[in-house]
Design a protein around this motif. Structure first.
Motif, short mmCIF file in Angstrom:
data_model
loop_
_atom_site.label_atom_id
_atom_site.label_comp_id
_atom_site.label_asym_id
_atom_site.label_seq_id
_atom_site.Cartn_x
_atom_site.Cartn_y
_atom_site.Cartn_z
N ARG A 175 -0.69 -0.30 -6.07
CA ARG A 175 -0.86 0.65 -4.81
C ARG A 175 -2.52 -0.05 -4.72
O ARG A 175 -2.98 -0.05 -3.81
CB ARG A 175 -0.94 1.57 -4.60
N PHE A 176 -2.62 0.45 -6.32
CA PHE A 176 -4.63 0.14 -5.89
C PHE A 176 -4.95 -0.81 -7.06
O PHE A 176 -3.81 -0.65 -8.12
CB PHE A 176 -5.50 1.51 -5.79
N LEU A 234 -12.34 2.04 -6.01
CA LEU A 234 -10.45 2.26 -6.25
C LEU A 234 -10.64 1.29 -4.80
O LEU A 234 -10.25 1.90 -3.86
CB LEU A 234 -10.24 3.95 -5.76
N ARG A 235 -9.68 0.37 -5.23
CA ARG A 235 -9.52 -0.65 -3.89
C ARG A 235 -7.49 -0.23 -3.29
O ARG A 235 -7.55 -0.33 -4.39
CB ARG A 235 -10.07 -2.32 -3.90
N VAL A 236 -7.47 -0.27 -2.21
CA VAL A 236 -6.16 -0.96 -1.84
C VAL A 236 -5.71 -2.05 -2.18
O VAL A 236 -6.65 -3.56 -1.83
CB VAL A 236 -5.10 -0.60 -0.26
N PHE A 237 -4.82 -2.36 -3.52
CA PHE A 237 -4.73 -3.56 -3.61
C PHE A 237 -4.41 -4.65 -2.93
O PHE A 237 -3.51 -4.43 -1.80
CB PHE A 237 -3.60 -3.75 -5.08
N ARG A 285 -10.51 9.60 -0.98
CA ARG A 285 -9.95 9.05 -0.03
C ARG A 285 -9.03 9.70 0.62
O ARG A 285 -9.45 9.42 1.92
CB ARG A 285 -8.96 8.28 -0.78
N VAL A 337 -1.29 1.79 -10.65
CA VAL A 337 -2.89 1.26 -10.21
C VAL A 337 -3.63 1.05 -11.46
O VAL A 337 -3.18 1.23 -12.54
CB VAL A 337 -3.37 2.70 -10.38
N LEU A 382 -8.86 9.38 -5.34
CA LEU A 382 -7.81 9.45 -4.21
C LEU A 382 -7.95 10.80 -3.63
O LEU A 382 -8.06 10.45 -2.47
CB LEU A 382 -6.25 9.42 -5.20
N THR A 408 -6.37 0.22 -13.10
CA THR A 408 -7.68 0.31 -13.10
C THR A 408 -8.44 -0.80 -14.47
O THR A 408 -8.10 -1.28 -14.94
CB THR A 408 -7.49 1.35 -14.17
N THR A 434 -9.17 8.17 -11.22
CA THR A 434 -7.92 7.58 -10.23
C THR A 434 -7.91 8.98 -9.12
O THR A 434 -7.96 8.31 -8.41
CB THR A 434 -7.00 7.16 -10.43
N PRO A 478 0.91 -1.14 -0.48
CA PRO A 478 -0.14 0.19 0.21
C PRO A 478 1.22 1.17 0.22
O PRO A 478 2.18 1.08 0.54
CB PRO A 478 -0.39 -0.01 1.76
#
Ligand code: GTP
Length: 394
Positions: free
Chosen positions: A360-361, A371-374, A207, A335, A204, A337, A200, A175
């Motif tokens: 990261r995502f 958009l999720r934290v990977f 977030r 990221v 972000l 997508t 994105t 993260p």
């Protein structure tokens, strides 16, 4: 032995910016009304001073640009759209992917544990854009273990495949850490056209705002007619100020202005947008280096994260994109997508295997919460058949 050949995906259509200099800087407050550059009294000594000539002089020449098609500006209704009721899980969003469909199809037939099964898994992985290198590694490992009689049935082999896939992704599931001592933490977003950079950034922004971090956005995509307005819509939505200049302004100048403003205000995070560019356009790629050098006049450690946004539907072309962007500007995080819908999903494994750059995502939809934290486990479980019985919530 690989027995499957893919067709090459078409390249993203080119878009080339020009390099005309900024004329007017503006801070776009959350209410959407731009304050002209000469309104510096209101904004303080921030964001409105021109970039010193020597900084720009250090800049490289950039290719001239053909005009771009104007794109629709997000409407007020779109910006005000409520979030989806409830948070859809990874599996909900990824079930349509080629990866998930081919593997669930395969295992729903109760296959026999034999070489044909391995061939089918190999085809499924290649079809899903996992790529030859990663697929060869995965299938080779399964074959070796099958020959060693490690699996009692096909489900045991599937569980082993899950383990291998997760093991491939865990090292890159790192993260983004924002050091609160670094003010502002500068995040430079890069990528080819239309991959979802601006979207994105909006996600972000939401977030970081929810995390209580004061932030600012820099509208560095100065080539696309609607990009500044699009970012402004996101700024409005999240109550975040946006630093912008006129269309066709110098992106490095916008980033410089924004960093100056963010430093003066004690802003915690600055996210800078850049125009989409093809990785094959040398002049435009060099411009990214210029942006970096110009902001380093204000903070030698900036940008603290170079976040490359990659479209998950791009397939193996994503690898050459990352190679070129990394060479030009030093990518520190990814990221991926559009992993929802028709994405194949496998490119994530190819990227992880080939580069080891932190993911990261993941973008699994168009809404802010998508958009999720990977998460390596959640991602792999969403792609594999539910029968495996692993957790797929979140
Ligand atoms: N389904 C889906 N769509 C996405 C996702 N992320 C972005 N998009 C969509 O992708 C399209 C392009 O997004 P933008 O943010 O405009 O892309 P960009 O990279 O800023 O584009 P350029 O400025 O032209 O380079 C928009 O329609 C977004 O809604 C995602 O995770 N899933």
């Amino acid at each position: 032995m690989l027995n499957f050949f893919r067709r090459k995906k078409p390249e993203v259509p080119p878009a080339a910016p020009n390099d005309s200099r900024a004329t007017e800087a503006a801070i776009l407050p959350p209410d959407g009304n731009a304050m002209a550059a000469d309104a510096s009294a209101a904004a303080g000594p921030l964001a409105t001073e021109p970039v010193p000539a020597e900084f720009i002089a250090a800049a490289m020449e950039v290719e001239p640009a053909p005009a771009l098609e104007p794109e629709p500006v997000p409407t007020a209704e779109a910006a005000d759209e409520p979030a989806a009721p409830g948070r859809k899980g990874w599996r909900d969003r990824l079930r349509g992917s080629a990866f998930a469909r081919s593997l669930s199809g395969l295992f729903s037939r109760n296959p026999r544990l034999d070489d044909d099964l391995l061939d089918e898994i190999e085809t499924a992985l290649l079809t899903a854009d996992v790529g030859v290198t990663a697929t060869t590694f995965l299938v080779g490992d399964l074959r070796k273990r099958m020959k060693a009689r490690e699996f009692t049935d096909a489900n045991a082999l599937l569980a082993a495949l899950r383990g291998d896939l997760v093991a491939m992704l865990r090292p890159v599931a790192q993260p983004l850490q924002i050091d609160r001592g670094t003010k502002p933490f500068v995040l430079l977003t890069v990528g080819v056209n239309g991959v979802g950079k601006t979207t994105t950034i909006g996600k972000l922004a939401r977030r970081f705002k929810d995390e209580g971090r004061p932030l600012m956005l820099a509208a560095g995509d100065t080539f696309r007619a609607a990009a500044i307005a699009q970012l402004q819509a996101w700024g409005d939505r999240n109550g975040v100020p946006v630093i912008a200049q006129g269309q066709n302004a110098d992106a490095a100048s916008v980033a410089f202005d924004a960093l100056q403003a963010a430093q003066a205000r004690g802003t915690e995070v600055l996210i800078a947008d850049t125009a989409g560019r093809l990785h094959t356009q040398q002049g435009l790629m060099a411009e990214l280096g210029k942006i970096k050098r110009v902001i380093q006049k204000l903070d030698v450690n900036a940008p603290h994260e170079v976040l490359m946004v990659i479209d998950g539907t791009t397939g193996q072309n994503a690898l050459s994109q990352l190679r070129q962007f990394h060479a030009a500007v030093g990518v520190t995080g990814l990221v991926v997508t559009k992993l929802d819908g028709t994405a194949k999903g496998g490119v994530v494994f190819a990227l992880a295997r080939e580069f080891g750059i932190p993911i990261r995502f993941a973008g699994i939809g168009e809404r802010p919460e998508d958009l999720r934290v990977f998460d390596a486990d959640a991602f792999v479980d969403a792609l594999l058949p539910e029968a495996l019985g692993t957790s797929t919530s979140n």
